[in-house]
Write a protein that holds these residues in place. Structure first.
Motif, PDB file in Angstrom:
ATOM      1  N   THR A   1      29.527  32.036  48.940  1.00 24.50           N
ATOM      2  CA  THR A   1      30.344  31.342  47.949  1.00 24.50           C
ATOM      3  C   THR A   1      30.774  32.295  46.841  1.00 24.50           C
ATOM      4  OG1 THR A   1      28.324  30.642  46.797  1.00 24.50           O
ATOM      5  CG2 THR A   1      29.280  29.102  48.376  1.00 24.50           C
ATOM      6  N   ALA A   2      31.936  32.030  46.284  1.00 21.29           N
ATOM      7  CA  ALA A   2      32.494  32.900  45.247  1.00 21.29           C
ATOM      8  C   ALA A   2      31.665  32.799  43.970  1.00 21.29           C
ATOM      9  CB  ALA A   2      33.939  32.500  44.960  1.00 21.29           C
ATOM     10  N   SER A   3      31.665  33.887  43.210  1.00 23.55           N
ATOM     11  CA  SER A   3      30.963  33.921  41.925  1.00 23.55           C
ATOM     12  C   SER A   3      31.873  33.363  40.832  1.00 23.55           C
ATOM     13  CB  SER A   3      30.571  35.359  41.586  1.00 23.55           C
ATOM     14  OG  SER A   3      31.743  36.124  41.293  1.00 23.55           O
ATOM     15  N   GLY A   4      31.362  33.335  39.601  1.00 22.08           N
ATOM     16  CA  GLY A   4      32.202  32.969  38.473  1.00 22.08           C
ATOM     17  C   GLY A   4      33.101  34.134  38.069  1.00 22.08           C
ATOM     18  N   TRP A   5      33.936  33.910  37.066  1.00 22.88           N
ATOM     19  CA  TRP A   5      34.877  34.929  36.611  1.00 22.88           C
ATOM     20  C   TRP A   5      34.227  35.799  35.533  1.00 22.88           C
ATOM     21  CZ3 TRP A   5      39.372  35.822  39.032  1.00 22.88           C
ATOM     22  CH2 TRP A   5      39.881  34.818  39.860  1.00 22.88           C
ATOM     23  N   THR A   6      34.494  37.112  35.611  1.00 24.97           N
ATOM     24  CA  THR A   6      33.949  38.086  34.668  1.00 24.97           C
ATOM     25  C   THR A   6      35.073  38.993  34.175  1.00 24.97           C
ATOM     26  OG1 THR A   6      31.844  38.085  35.859  1.00 24.97           O
ATOM     27  CG2 THR A   6      32.236  39.925  34.348  1.00 24.97           C
ATOM     28  N   LYS A   7      34.987  39.407  32.914  1.00 25.71           N
ATOM     29  CA  LYS A   7      36.001  40.303  32.361  1.00 25.71           C
ATOM     30  C   LYS A   7      35.724  41.755  32.733  1.00 25.71           C
ATOM     31  CE  LYS A   7      37.447  37.542  28.371  1.00 25.71           C
ATOM     32  NZ  LYS A   7      37.668  37.548  26.894  1.00 25.71           N
ATOM     33  N   ALA A   8      36.803  42.515  32.966  1.00 24.40           N
ATOM     34  CA  ALA A   8      36.695  43.940  33.278  1.00 24.40           C
ATOM     35  C   ALA A   8      38.044  44.591  32.969  1.00 24.40           C
ATOM     36  CB  ALA A   8      36.310  44.154  34.740  1.00 24.40           C
ATOM     37  N   HIS A   9      38.206  45.843  33.389  1.00 22.08           N
ATOM     38  CA  HIS A   9      39.489  46.528  33.286  1.00 22.08           C
ATOM     39  C   HIS A   9      39.806  47.185  34.625  1.00 22.08           C
ATOM     40  CE1 HIS A   9      38.876  46.037  28.961  1.00 22.08           C
ATOM     41  NE2 HIS A   9      40.188  46.224  28.831  1.00 22.08           N
ATOM     42  N   ALA A  10      41.073  47.512  34.825  1.00 22.70           N
ATOM     43  CA  ALA A  10      41.484  48.133  36.083  1.00 22.70           C
ATOM     44  C   ALA A  10      42.538  49.199  35.847  1.00 22.70           C
ATOM     45  CB  ALA A  10      42.020  47.069  37.047  1.00 22.70           C
ATOM     46  N   THR A  11      42.388  50.317  36.546  1.00 22.42           N
ATOM     47  CA  THR A  11      43.388  51.377  36.609  1.00 22.42           C
ATOM     48  C   THR A  11      43.770  51.549  38.078  1.00 22.42           C
ATOM     49  OG1 THR A  11      41.522  52.931  36.650  1.00 22.42           O
ATOM     50  CG2 THR A  11      42.653  52.625  34.540  1.00 22.42           C
ATOM     51  N   PHE A  12      44.565  52.584  38.378  1.00 27.47           N
ATOM     52  CA  PHE A  12      44.941  52.796  39.774  1.00 27.47           C
ATOM     53  C   PHE A  12      44.895  54.278  40.118  1.00 27.47           C
ATOM     54  CE2 PHE A  12      48.915  52.676  37.326  1.00 27.47           C
ATOM     55  CZ  PHE A  12      49.539  53.855  37.725  1.00 27.47           C
ATOM     56  N   TYR A  13      44.797  54.555  41.436  1.00 29.52           N
ATOM     57  CA  TYR A  13      44.790  55.933  41.930  1.00 29.52           C
ATOM     58  C   TYR A  13      45.315  55.954  43.355  1.00 29.52           C
ATOM     59  CZ  TYR A  13      40.649  55.350  45.024  1.00 29.52           C
ATOM     60  OH  TYR A  13      39.785  54.979  46.030  1.00 29.52           O
TER      61      TYR A  13
END
Length: 254
Positions: free
Chosen positions: A23-35
């Motif tokens: 089952t899916a977890s709850g939502w959490t804050k983070a950041h994202a970049t790309f490569y």
């Protein structure tokens, strides 16, 4: 009466399947970049050991490298995450209403020479996704470079069964296990030759598991437990004439 018994049986089967499903977890804050470039070719290889996953192992361009806080020394390899850009926090660089599901295939190392809020994005204890560029551009605008995101761990959906790639040498079997559905990541593995009992393997790196037994000339079976506690046996996956460098696919899946 027979129809009633059948209905009860089907209900129990459904409940059993529901219990097993990750089952899916709850939502959490983070950041994202790309490569990795616009074609994601620079994302091939990586700390999980999937190698040329872009073309050969089914992970495609929807992948990401995880920061130390998420990577868990390789135990998170293969996990799937649904990611959305946090439009309320950054309406300039977020694409509103878009989401992308990625698979963890690499490690984003810390850069202690830079502050965590200016280039050291993957420094502990930050939760950060360095995503393949094509995946990142599904949710963010290129010029933004880094975006705030919300993520949740979700069940992995894969085509076909697990794959076992056997590398190494005599007395050292290094087995890459890939294409794992549901939990996606592996907690433990055991190996069995046709002339041996079950023997525990140890994580070498990423999704690679090792054994130090001499198993040449024996058919090989594997017992795999995913990080949500589900265990399956993959019996006689490799025939007795297996050779190092070969990959064997199963019809069985989590």
């Amino acid at each position: 009466m027979a129809n009633f018994a059948l209905a009860i049986f089907l209900e129990l089967c459904f409940l059993a399947m529901s219990v097993r499903a990750f089952t899916a977890s709850g939502w959490t804050k983070a950041h994202a970049t790309f490569y990795g470039g616009s074609d994601a070719s620079g994302t091939m290889g990586g700390a999980c050991g999937y190698g040329n996953f872009l073309y050969s192992t089914g992970y495609g361009t929807r992948t990401a490298a995880l920061s130390t806080a998420l990577f868990n020394d390789g135990a998170s390899c293969g996990q799937c995450y649904k990611i959305i850009c946090d439009y309320n926090t950054d309406p300039t660089w977020c694409i509103k209403g878009r989401s992308i599901t990625i698979t963890a295939t690499n490690f984003c190392p810390p850069n202690y020479a830079l502050p965590s809020n200016n280039g050291g994005w993957c420094n502990p204890p930050l939760q950060h996704f360095d995503m393949a560029q094509p995946a990142w551009e599904k949710i963010g605008i290129y010029k933004g470079g880094i975006i705030p995101v919300l993520y949740q761990r979700v069940p992995c959906k894969k085509h076909g069964g697990l794959r076992f790639t056997i590398n190494g040498r005599d007395y050292f079997e290094l087995v890459l296990i890939s294409n794992v559905a549901n939990a996606g990541s592996i907690k433990s593995v055991s190996i069995k030759g046709s002339k041996t009992g079950w023997m525990a393997m140890s994580r070498n790196w990423g999704a690679n598991w090792q054994s130090n037994a001499y198993l040449n000339g024996q058919s090989l079976s594997f017992r795999v437990t995913t990080t949500d506690g589900e265990t399956l046996d993959f019996l006689d996956i490799a025939p007795a004439n297996w050779a190092f460098g070969q990959t064997f696919s199963s019809k069985v899946q989590f």
